[in-house]
Design a protein around this motif. Structure first.
Motif, PDB file in Angstrom:
ATOM      1  N   ILE A 113      24.861 -63.376  -0.866  1.00  0.00           N
ATOM      2  CA  ILE A 113      25.371 -62.174  -0.171  1.00  0.00           C
ATOM      3  C   ILE A 113      25.429 -60.997  -1.154  1.00  0.00           C
ATOM      4  N   ALA A 114      25.936 -61.275  -2.359  1.00  0.00           N
ATOM      5  CA  ALA A 114      26.051 -60.208  -3.360  1.00  0.00           C
ATOM      6  C   ALA A 114      24.671 -59.634  -3.691  1.00  0.00           C
ATOM      7  N   ASN A 115      23.659 -60.510  -3.778  1.00  0.00           N
ATOM      8  CA  ASN A 115      22.304 -60.027  -4.081  1.00  0.00           C
ATOM      9  C   ASN A 115      21.762 -59.135  -2.974  1.00  0.00           C
ATOM     10  N   LEU A 116      22.051 -59.510  -1.721  1.00  0.00           N
ATOM     11  CA  LEU A 116      21.600 -58.675  -0.589  1.00  0.00           C
ATOM     12  C   LEU A 116      22.205 -57.274  -0.698  1.00  0.00           C
ATOM     13  N   VAL A 166      31.771 -60.131  -7.250  1.00  0.00           N
ATOM     14  CA  VAL A 166      32.026 -61.406  -6.572  1.00  0.00           C
ATOM     15  C   VAL A 166      33.319 -61.972  -7.130  1.00  0.00           C
ATOM     16  N   THR A 167      34.197 -62.423  -6.252  1.00  0.00           N
ATOM     17  CA  THR A 167      35.457 -62.984  -6.704  1.00  0.00           C
ATOM     18  C   THR A 167      35.872 -64.134  -5.782  1.00  0.00           C
ATOM     19  N   ARG A 168      37.030 -64.725  -6.053  1.00  0.00           N
ATOM     20  CA  ARG A 168      37.415 -65.877  -5.234  1.00  0.00           C
ATOM     21  C   ARG A 168      38.915 -66.009  -5.123  1.00  0.00           C
ATOM     22  N   GLU A 169      39.327 -66.785  -4.110  1.00  0.00           N
ATOM     23  CA  GLU A 169      40.747 -67.148  -3.966  1.00  0.00           C
ATOM     24  C   GLU A 169      40.866 -68.640  -3.718  1.00  0.00           C
ATOM     25  N   PRO A 170      41.915 -69.331  -4.163  1.00  0.00           N
ATOM     26  CA  PRO A 170      42.906 -68.751  -5.047  1.00  0.00           C
ATOM     27  C   PRO A 170      42.247 -68.376  -6.376  1.00  0.00           C
ATOM     28  N   GLY A 171      42.692 -67.267  -6.963  1.00  0.00           N
ATOM     29  CA  GLY A 171      42.168 -66.857  -8.258  1.00  0.00           C
ATOM     30  C   GLY A 171      41.784 -65.391  -8.287  1.00  0.00           C
ATOM     31  N   GLY A 172      40.928 -65.059  -9.248  1.00  0.00           N
ATOM     32  CA  GLY A 172      40.390 -63.708  -9.310  1.00  0.00           C
ATOM     33  C   GLY A 172      41.008 -62.815 -10.371  1.00  0.00           C
ATOM     34  N   THR A 173      42.174 -63.213 -10.924  1.00  0.00           N
ATOM     35  CA  THR A 173      42.762 -62.516 -12.085  1.00  0.00           C
ATOM     36  C   THR A 173      43.342 -63.627 -12.972  1.00  0.00           C
ATOM     37  N   PRO A 174      43.683 -63.335 -14.229  1.00  0.00           N
ATOM     38  CA  PRO A 174      44.238 -64.408 -15.083  1.00  0.00           C
ATOM     39  C   PRO A 174      45.484 -65.062 -14.469  1.00  0.00           C
ATOM     40  N   ILE A 175      46.403 -64.250 -13.941  1.00  0.00           N
ATOM     41  CA  ILE A 175      47.608 -64.847 -13.346  1.00  0.00           C
ATOM     42  C   ILE A 175      47.239 -65.648 -12.103  1.00  0.00           C
ATOM     43  N   ALA A 176      46.396 -65.083 -11.259  1.00  0.00           N
ATOM     44  CA  ALA A 176      46.017 -65.774 -10.015  1.00  0.00           C
ATOM     45  C   ALA A 176      45.220 -67.049 -10.310  1.00  0.00           C
ATOM     46  N   LYS A 195      32.678 -49.769  -4.908  1.00  0.00           N
ATOM     47  CA  LYS A 195      31.967 -51.052  -5.004  1.00  0.00           C
ATOM     48  C   LYS A 195      32.236 -51.896  -3.767  1.00  0.00           C
ATOM     49  N   TRP A 196      31.307 -52.792  -3.483  1.00  0.00           N
ATOM     50  CA  TRP A 196      31.521 -53.794  -2.451  1.00  0.00           C
ATOM     51  C   TRP A 196      32.153 -55.010  -3.118  1.00  0.00           C
ATOM     52  N   VAL A 197      32.966 -55.718  -2.358  1.00  0.00           N
ATOM     53  CA  VAL A 197      33.626 -56.913  -2.893  1.00  0.00           C
ATOM     54  C   VAL A 197      33.278 -58.099  -1.996  1.00  0.00           C
ATOM     55  N   VAL A 198      32.760 -59.158  -2.613  1.00  0.00           N
ATOM     56  CA  VAL A 198      32.482 -60.399  -1.866  1.00  0.00           C
ATOM     57  C   VAL A 198      33.440 -61.457  -2.384  1.00  0.00           C
ATOM     58  N   CYS A 199      34.276 -61.984  -1.498  1.00  0.00           N
ATOM     59  CA  CYS A 199      35.325 -62.904  -1.939  1.00  0.00           C
ATOM     60  C   CYS A 199      35.178 -64.260  -1.237  1.00  0.00           C
ATOM     61  N   ASP A 200      35.153 -65.313  -2.052  1.00  0.00           N
ATOM     62  CA  ASP A 200      35.095 -66.700  -1.573  1.00  0.00           C
ATOM     63  C   ASP A 200      36.508 -67.089  -1.151  1.00  0.00           C
TER      64      ASP A 200
END
Ligand code: Z5A
Length: 209
Positions: free
Chosen positions: A28-31, A41-51, A95-100
């Protein structure tokens, strides 16, 4: 477009484990990038050091049981860090954000899966997120057995993945239910071969890029 002062769009990808979220986020990010947009591209849970540290707690096994409500609060603690430090700043820069995975996963796992009332999740979501939500969500859908066959071949299961099939069936049904409630959702048949799944995703995004 939902975020009137922003140029970037927020895209999330959801579904039960093994449906192919990780296999499709970079596609998706490449498109998006090939259409001339900046993307992260990022993800949850997560995405920052604390998260990411919170993710470690969520997926680990302890001698004490993790309460469903504890999962919910930990998820939103990490999500707030992620939204304020990563997602909103990126969107504000165009920017666009793609999150898992994102909030829909909480409604599916902690709501339908763990049995926390949807109204309770709504309340916390409203408090923590305000009106912030994805612009577009792709739900990869496949029968639980098929999705699990894919992951069990490849790795050791974490705390949540060790739940019974019936737990994931409830989650699958909740995703399908949510998909009927807003036009931001697109359900993709993830039991098809990866090339077919990606061609469907490409068609969904074609008009949006
Ligand atoms: N969780 C929660 O409870 N509440 C929340 O609010 C949030 C999360 C945000 C971590 O999520 C856990 O957190 C998750 C829900 C909970 N727990 N569980 N269980 P995660 O997203 O990090 O982990 P995951 O869902 O377990 O991801 P996954 O298992 O990696 O699944 P996936 O990303 O959807 O699948 P994949 O890795 O891309 O593909 C799996 C395999 O199938 C791989 O070998 C691929 O090559 C193959 N594959 C993919 N697509 C296809 C097709 N179409 N055909 C054939 N083979 C394929």
């Amino acid at each position: 477009m939902i975020h009137s002062t922003q140029k970037g769009k927020f895209i999330t990808i959801e579904g039960i484990e093994g449906v192919g979220k990780s296999s499709n986020v970079n596609f998706i990010a490449n498109l998006i990038q090939n259409a001339g947009n900046e993307v992260i591209v990022t993800r949850e849970p997560g995405g920052t050091p604390i998260a990411e540290a919170i993710r470690g707690i969520l997926l680990s096994e302890f001698e004490e049981t993790t309460l469903a409500e504890t999962e919910l609060l930990l998820l939103y603690a990490g999500r707030l860090q992620h939204v304020e430090h990563v997602i909103k700043p990126a969107l504000n820069q165009g920017k666009w954000v793609v999150c898992d995975r994102f909030t829909d996963a909480t409604y599916a796992y902690q709501g339908a899966g763990r049995g926390i009332a949807i109204e309770k999740i709504d309340e916390i979501n409203r408090w923590a997120m305000g009106n912030f939500h994805p612009d577009l969500t792709i739900i990869l859908d496949a029968p639980v057995e098929a999705a699990f066959e894919r992951i069990q071949k490849n790795r050791n299961l974490d705390r949540i993945e060790k739940e019974k099939m019936s737990f994931f069936e409830k989650i699958r049904q909740q995703y399908l239910q949510m998909a009927k409630q807003s036009e931001r959702y697109y359900v993709v048949d993830a039991s098809n071969p990866l090339a077919a799944v990606q061609s469907t995703i490409q068609n969904i995004l074609k008009d949006k890029l």
